[in-house]
Design a protein around this motif. Structure first.
Motif, PDB file in Angstrom:
ATOM      1  N   ASP A 278       3.044 -41.056 -27.457  1.00 40.52           N
ATOM      2  CA  ASP A 278       2.586 -39.724 -27.846  1.00 40.52           C
ATOM      3  C   ASP A 278       3.437 -38.652 -27.171  1.00 40.52           C
ATOM      4  O   ASP A 278       3.852 -37.685 -27.810  1.00 40.52           O
ATOM      5  CB  ASP A 278       1.119 -39.519 -27.444  1.00 40.52           C
ATOM      6  CG  ASP A 278       0.178 -40.459 -28.153  1.00 40.52           C
ATOM      7  OD1 ASP A 278       0.332 -40.638 -29.379  1.00 40.52           O
ATOM      8  OD2 ASP A 278      -0.707 -41.027 -27.491  1.00 40.52           O
ATOM      9  N   VAL A 279       3.666 -38.824 -25.867  1.00 44.81           N
ATOM     10  CA  VAL A 279       4.404 -37.825 -25.085  1.00 44.81           C
ATOM     11  C   VAL A 279       5.339 -38.536 -24.113  1.00 44.81           C
ATOM     12  O   VAL A 279       4.935 -39.482 -23.427  1.00 44.81           O
ATOM     13  CB  VAL A 279       3.453 -36.915 -24.284  1.00 44.81           C
ATOM     14  CG1 VAL A 279       4.247 -35.922 -23.423  1.00 44.81           C
ATOM     15  CG2 VAL A 279       2.508 -36.158 -25.214  1.00 44.81           C
TER      16      VAL A 279
ATOM     17  N   SER B  72      -0.730 -41.298 -34.254  1.00 39.58           N
ATOM     18  CA  SER B  72       0.685 -40.972 -34.306  1.00 39.58           C
ATOM     19  C   SER B  72       1.499 -42.177 -34.745  1.00 39.58           C
ATOM     20  O   SER B  72       1.201 -43.323 -34.422  1.00 39.58           O
ATOM     21  CB  SER B  72       1.156 -40.504 -32.931  1.00 39.58           C
ATOM     22  OG  SER B  72       2.563 -40.418 -32.900  1.00 39.58           O
ATOM     23  N   LYS B  73       2.579 -41.930 -35.506  1.00 40.30           N
ATOM     24  CA  LYS B  73       3.484 -43.000 -35.919  1.00 40.30           C
ATOM     25  C   LYS B  73       4.411 -43.411 -34.788  1.00 40.30           C
ATOM     26  O   LYS B  73       5.116 -44.420 -34.884  1.00 40.30           O
ATOM     27  CB  LYS B  73       4.312 -42.538 -37.116  1.00 40.30           C
ATOM     28  CG  LYS B  73       5.260 -41.384 -36.791  1.00 40.30           C
ATOM     29  CD  LYS B  73       6.077 -40.968 -37.997  1.00 40.30           C
ATOM     30  CE  LYS B  73       7.045 -39.819 -37.631  1.00 40.30           C
ATOM     31  NZ  LYS B  73       7.852 -39.391 -38.780  1.00 40.30           N
ATOM     32  N   HIS B  74       4.448 -42.643 -33.716  1.00 43.75           N
ATOM     33  CA  HIS B  74       5.365 -42.898 -32.621  1.00 43.75           C
ATOM     34  C   HIS B  74       4.790 -43.899 -31.606  1.00 43.75           C
ATOM     35  O   HIS B  74       3.579 -43.973 -31.421  1.00 43.75           O
ATOM     36  CB  HIS B  74       5.709 -41.588 -31.909  1.00 43.75           C
ATOM     37  CG  HIS B  74       6.466 -40.623 -32.768  1.00 43.75           C
ATOM     38  ND1 HIS B  74       5.846 -39.631 -33.496  1.00 43.75           N
ATOM     39  CD2 HIS B  74       7.801 -40.506 -33.010  1.00 43.75           C
ATOM     40  CE1 HIS B  74       6.764 -38.941 -34.159  1.00 43.75           C
ATOM     41  NE2 HIS B  74       7.950 -39.451 -33.884  1.00 43.75           N
ATOM     42  N   ARG B  75       5.684 -44.628 -30.947  1.00 47.05           N
ATOM     43  CA  ARG B  75       5.258 -45.567 -29.915  1.00 47.05           C
ATOM     44  C   ARG B  75       4.620 -44.834 -28.742  1.00 47.05           C
ATOM     45  O   ARG B  75       3.663 -45.301 -28.143  1.00 47.05           O
ATOM     46  CB  ARG B  75       6.450 -46.381 -29.427  1.00 47.05           C
ATOM     47  CG  ARG B  75       6.079 -47.535 -28.504  1.00 47.05           C
ATOM     48  CD  ARG B  75       7.334 -48.242 -27.976  1.00 47.05           C
ATOM     49  NE  ARG B  75       8.342 -48.396 -29.003  1.00 47.05           N
ATOM     50  CZ  ARG B  75       9.643 -48.560 -28.758  1.00 47.05           C
ATOM     51  NH1 ARG B  75      10.096 -48.560 -27.516  1.00 47.05           N
ATOM     52  NH2 ARG B  75      10.489 -48.711 -29.743  1.00 47.05           N
TER      53      ARG B  75
ATOM     54  N   ALA C 133      11.412 -42.623 -29.737  1.00 46.98           N
ATOM     55  CA  ALA C 133      10.101 -43.245 -29.964  1.00 46.98           C
ATOM     56  C   ALA C 133       8.945 -42.335 -29.573  1.00 46.98           C
ATOM     57  O   ALA C 133       7.784 -42.738 -29.666  1.00 46.98           O
ATOM     58  CB  ALA C 133      10.009 -44.547 -29.181  1.00 46.98           C
ATOM     59  N   SER C 134       9.241 -41.099 -29.153  1.00 39.81           N
ATOM     60  CA  SER C 134       8.212 -40.186 -28.636  1.00 39.81           C
ATOM     61  C   SER C 134       7.948 -39.043 -29.605  1.00 39.81           C
ATOM     62  O   SER C 134       8.875 -38.384 -30.076  1.00 39.81           O
ATOM     63  CB  SER C 134       8.661 -39.625 -27.282  1.00 39.81           C
ATOM     64  OG  SER C 134       8.917 -40.679 -26.365  1.00 39.81           O
ATOM     65  N   GLY C 135       6.666 -38.799 -29.882  1.00 35.03           N
ATOM     66  CA  GLY C 135       6.308 -37.713 -30.795  1.00 35.03           C
ATOM     67  C   GLY C 135       6.589 -36.346 -30.212  1.00 35.03           C
ATOM     68  O   GLY C 135       6.996 -35.414 -30.912  1.00 35.03           O
ATOM     69  N   ILE C 136       6.352 -36.204 -28.902  1.00 31.59           N
ATOM     70  CA  ILE C 136       6.579 -34.936 -28.202  1.00 31.59           C
ATOM     71  C   ILE C 136       7.334 -35.240 -26.915  1.00 31.59           C
ATOM     72  O   ILE C 136       6.956 -36.147 -26.165  1.00 31.59           O
ATOM     73  CB  ILE C 136       5.254 -34.229 -27.861  1.00 31.59           C
ATOM     74  CG1 ILE C 136       4.431 -33.957 -29.123  1.00 31.59           C
ATOM     75  CG2 ILE C 136       5.516 -32.919 -27.112  1.00 31.59           C
ATOM     76  CD1 ILE C 136       2.997 -33.532 -28.852  1.00 31.59           C
TER      77      ILE C 136
END
Length: 334
Positions: free
Chosen positions: A7-8, A2-5, A151-154
């Motif tokens: 994941d969830v 994931s590109k985000h810092r 910064a969170s993907g989900i």
């Protein structure tokens, strides 16, 4: 990757669980409904604590459990939830940060005590929760840290947040920030009694696009659509066009999309000890897989694996490394 810092990011009630084995006679004597999540005030919580048997005290909370499970898979998690500067608040904070989870929420220095749930587990493994929300009720939009959400993907939100009024606003604020940052928003319906209280509002969140992913068990889904027939409820949800994951205990789960519905089996277990956290840990596995762009079936198998681990012991946090278990079972884990 994931590109985000993170994941969830889980946003929910920060609760410490106080868990004891009991029998159905005790439930009857205390006038509590088996299998329900019942909101209680502080005196009632204290009375139950004094009446219940020897207890195990562990950090809990629906979304917090999910993020703890995610961390056990090797995922990067964050959590927003309110505690007070008291003994249980310190314990919750220590436990979640010890897992490597980012927990930026400032504790309340006054007001209600940290939330706790008196969880009564009967011999069949069913859990009955008596929850004092305490400091959770002080979660407000000001606690939603924009940087962490972006910064969170989900962003994973628990339906129980709908009980404290100010938390509703926090919920919507987080969803709006996440979507503006091209993140996804998931919700768990949490409990069929919670759905009964807020059915129209939950349907509104689905239909107005505030949420992209819905987790529910079969009882919650039937409550959402006010039907006793499971197939009717699934058909109604399919028409919403939102990704849905419906857990069915030993029957496994359904992954529901508008185009198709896929059934994924449960993992076998030797003995069910305590079902507390089964749905939370299922969500952990599914969301971990989703953050890694796995197909939905693999996501569901990861969820089933995590749920199987947690129901074989007391408490809603994994006691074995879920990443190691996934590798042992041939599932695709980085």
């Amino acid at each position: 990757m994931s590109k985000h810092r993170y994941d969830v990011l889980g946003i929910g009630n920060a609760i410490v669980d106080i868990i004891a084995h009991t029998d159905e006679a005790f439930l009857i004597s205390q006038n509590v409904q088996k299998g329900a999540m019942i909101l209680v005030d502080e005196p009632r919580a204290e009375a139950l604590y004094q009446a219940m048997g020897p207890a195990v005290i562990v950090s809990g909370g629906c979304a917090a459990n999910t993020v703890a499970g995610l961390a056990s898979f090797g995922g990067r998690g964050a959590f927003i939830g309110k505690v007070r500067t008291d003994e249980l608040g310190g314990r919750f904070t220590h436990d979640i940060r010890a897992l490597g989870i980012h927990f930026p929420t400032a504790p309340a220095v006054d007001g209600p005590a940290t939330a706790r749930s008196m969880i009564l587990v009967t011999p069949d493994g069913e859990r009955t929760m008596n929850t004092y929300l305490g400091a959770c009720q002080n979660l407000t939009p000001a606690d939603i840290e924009r940087e962490t959400v972006e910064a969170s993907g989900i962003v994973y939100l628990e339906g129980y947040l709908w009980d404290p009024p100010a938390a509703k606003e926090a919920f919507v604020k987080a969803a709006d920030i996440a979507h503006a940052a091209e993140g996804r928003v998931a919700i768990t319906l949490s409990d069929s009694f919670c759905v009964d209280r807020y059915r129209d509002e939950f349907l509104g969140l689905i239909r107005n696009g505030k949420v992209d992913i819905v987790f529910a068990n079969e009882h919650e889904l039937k409550s959402l659509y006010q039907t006793a027939d499971f197939d009717t409820a699934v058909a109604a949800f399919r028409r919403e066009g939102t990704l849905g994951i419906v857990t069915r205990s030993e029957k496994g789960c359904l992954v529901v999309e508008r185009e198709e519905t896929a059934a994924v089996p449960a993992f076998p277990v030797d003995r069910v000890v305590d079902t507390t956290g089964a749905g939370d840990l299922f969500a952990a596995g599914f969301l971990f897989g989703l953050a890694r762009a796995y197909d939905y079936r693999t996501c569901a198998r990861l969820g089933a694996l995590a749920a199987a681990e947690v129901i074989q012991h007391l408490g809603a946090r994994p006691q074995r490394s879920l990443k190691d278990m996934a590798i042992e079972n041939g599932l695709l884990v980085d």
